[in-house]
Design a protein around this motif. Structure first.
Motif, mmCIF file in Angstrom:
data_model
loop_
_atom_site.group_PDB
_atom_site.id
_atom_site.type_symbol
_atom_site.label_atom_id
_atom_site.label_comp_id
_atom_site.label_asym_id
_atom_site.label_seq_id
_atom_site.Cartn_x
_atom_site.Cartn_y
_atom_site.Cartn_z
ATOM 1 N N GLU A 239 0.845 -1.197 0.000
ATOM 2 C CA GLU A 239 0.000 0.000 0.000
ATOM 3 C C GLU A 239 0.878 1.244 0.000
ATOM 4 N N ALA A 240 0.346 2.323 -0.528
ATOM 5 C CA ALA A 240 1.084 3.588 -0.559
ATOM 6 C C ALA A 240 1.251 4.143 0.855
ATOM 7 N N ILE A 241 2.345 4.866 1.062
ATOM 8 C CA ILE A 241 2.596 5.610 2.302
ATOM 9 C C ILE A 241 2.710 7.075 1.874
ATOM 10 N N PRO A 242 1.563 7.766 1.740
ATOM 11 C CA PRO A 242 1.565 9.129 1.197
ATOM 12 C C PRO A 242 2.440 10.114 1.970
ATOM 13 N N GLY A 243 2.509 10.002 3.286
ATOM 14 C CA GLY A 243 3.305 10.927 4.084
ATOM 15 C C GLY A 243 4.792 10.855 3.781
ATOM 16 N N GLU A 244 5.231 9.759 3.173
ATOM 17 C CA GLU A 244 6.643 9.581 2.805
ATOM 18 C C GLU A 244 6.838 9.608 1.293
ATOM 19 N N GLN A 245 5.777 9.929 0.555
ATOM 20 C CA GLN A 245 5.786 9.919 -0.913
ATOM 21 C C GLN A 245 6.226 8.564 -1.475
ATOM 22 N N LEU A 246 5.754 7.475 -0.837
ATOM 23 C CA LEU A 246 6.076 6.128 -1.298
ATOM 24 C C LEU A 246 4.815 5.496 -1.890
ATOM 25 N N PRO A 247 4.848 5.139 -3.170
ATOM 26 C CA PRO A 247 3.674 4.516 -3.785
ATOM 27 C C PRO A 247 3.621 3.022 -3.470
ATOM 28 N N ALA A 248 2.455 2.440 -3.612
ATOM 29 C CA ALA A 248 2.353 0.981 -3.535
ATOM 30 C C ALA A 248 3.298 0.412 -4.588
ATOM 31 N N GLY A 249 4.011 -0.647 -4.242
ATOM 32 C CA GLY A 249 4.962 -1.254 -5.170
ATOM 33 C C GLY A 249 6.381 -0.759 -4.990
ATOM 34 N N ALA A 250 6.582 0.285 -4.164
ATOM 35 C CA ALA A 250 7.947 0.775 -3.910
ATOM 36 C C ALA A 250 8.771 -0.347 -3.294
ATOM 37 N N VAL A 251 10.036 -0.408 -3.654
ATOM 38 C CA VAL A 251 10.928 -1.484 -3.214
ATOM 39 C C VAL A 251 11.932 -0.940 -2.209
ATOM 40 N N GLY A 252 12.107 -1.677 -1.109
ATOM 41 C CA GLY A 252 13.055 -1.274 -0.074
ATOM 42 C C GLY A 252 13.728 -2.480 0.542
ATOM 43 N N THR A 253 14.571 -2.230 1.540
ATOM 44 C CA THR A 253 15.339 -3.277 2.200
ATOM 45 C C THR A 253 15.085 -3.246 3.698
ATOM 46 N N VAL A 254 14.841 -4.416 4.285
ATOM 47 C CA VAL A 254 14.649 -4.524 5.731
ATOM 48 C C VAL A 254 15.997 -4.273 6.411
ATOM 49 N N VAL A 255 16.043 -3.267 7.296
ATOM 50 C CA VAL A 255 17.292 -2.946 7.989
ATOM 51 C C VAL A 255 17.203 -3.180 9.498
ATOM 52 N N HIS A 256 15.998 -3.438 10.012
ATOM 53 C CA HIS A 256 15.836 -3.763 11.427
ATOM 54 C C HIS A 256 14.514 -4.484 11.598
ATOM 55 N N ILE A 257 14.477 -5.415 12.544
ATOM 56 C CA ILE A 257 13.259 -6.165 12.836
ATOM 57 C C ILE A 257 12.886 -5.945 14.292
ATOM 58 N N PHE A 258 11.625 -5.560 14.514
ATOM 59 C CA PHE A 258 11.078 -5.401 15.860
ATOM 60 C C PHE A 258 10.148 -6.575 16.132
ATOM 61 N N ASN A 259 10.262 -7.195 17.307
ATOM 62 C CA ASN A 259 9.418 -8.343 17.631
ATOM 63 C C ASN A 259 8.457 -8.099 18.776
ATOM 64 N N ASP A 260 8.568 -6.947 19.445
ATOM 65 C CA ASP A 260 7.732 -6.709 20.608
ATOM 66 C C ASP A 260 7.171 -5.308 20.548
ATOM 67 N N PRO A 261 5.910 -5.068 20.654
ATOM 68 C CA PRO A 261 4.858 -6.006 21.041
ATOM 69 C C PRO A 261 4.363 -6.868 19.883
ATOM 70 N N SER A 262 4.606 -6.459 18.639
ATOM 71 C CA SER A 262 4.266 -7.293 17.486
ATOM 72 C C SER A 262 5.352 -7.093 16.430
ATOM 73 N N THR A 263 5.372 -7.970 15.459
ATOM 74 C CA THR A 263 6.410 -7.902 14.436
ATOM 75 C C THR A 263 6.231 -6.663 13.551
#
Length: 65
Positions: free
Chosen positions: A12-36
């Motif tokens: 889905e798009a993230i309008p506040g960051e000017q990121l359209p649906a389909g934008a490609v990125g890289t996971v740089v950190h994972i949070f597991n608490d309280p949810s992933t």
């Protein structure tokens, strides 16, 4: 579950960051608490960071290949 440095695509798009649906990125950190959740870095064609966003698991899908 995604892993560190997986390449992902926005469902889905993230309008506040000017990121359209389909934008490609890289996971740089994972949070597991309280949810992933994932900190995802989005870069331009020159490799410059254009956005760094924390996303819920359902907002992204791993991009294969």
């Amino acid at each position: 579950m995604l892993e560190l440095y997986d390449v992902v695509e926005l469902r889905e798009a993230i309008p506040g960051e000017q990121l359209p649906a389909g934008a490609v990125g890289t996971v740089v950190h994972i949070f597991n608490d309280p949810s992933t959740a994932y900190e995802v870095e989005f870069a331009d064609a020159d490799g410059r960071t254009i956005a760094m966003v924390t996303l819920r698991a359902e907002q992204v899908v791993r991009r294969d290949g």
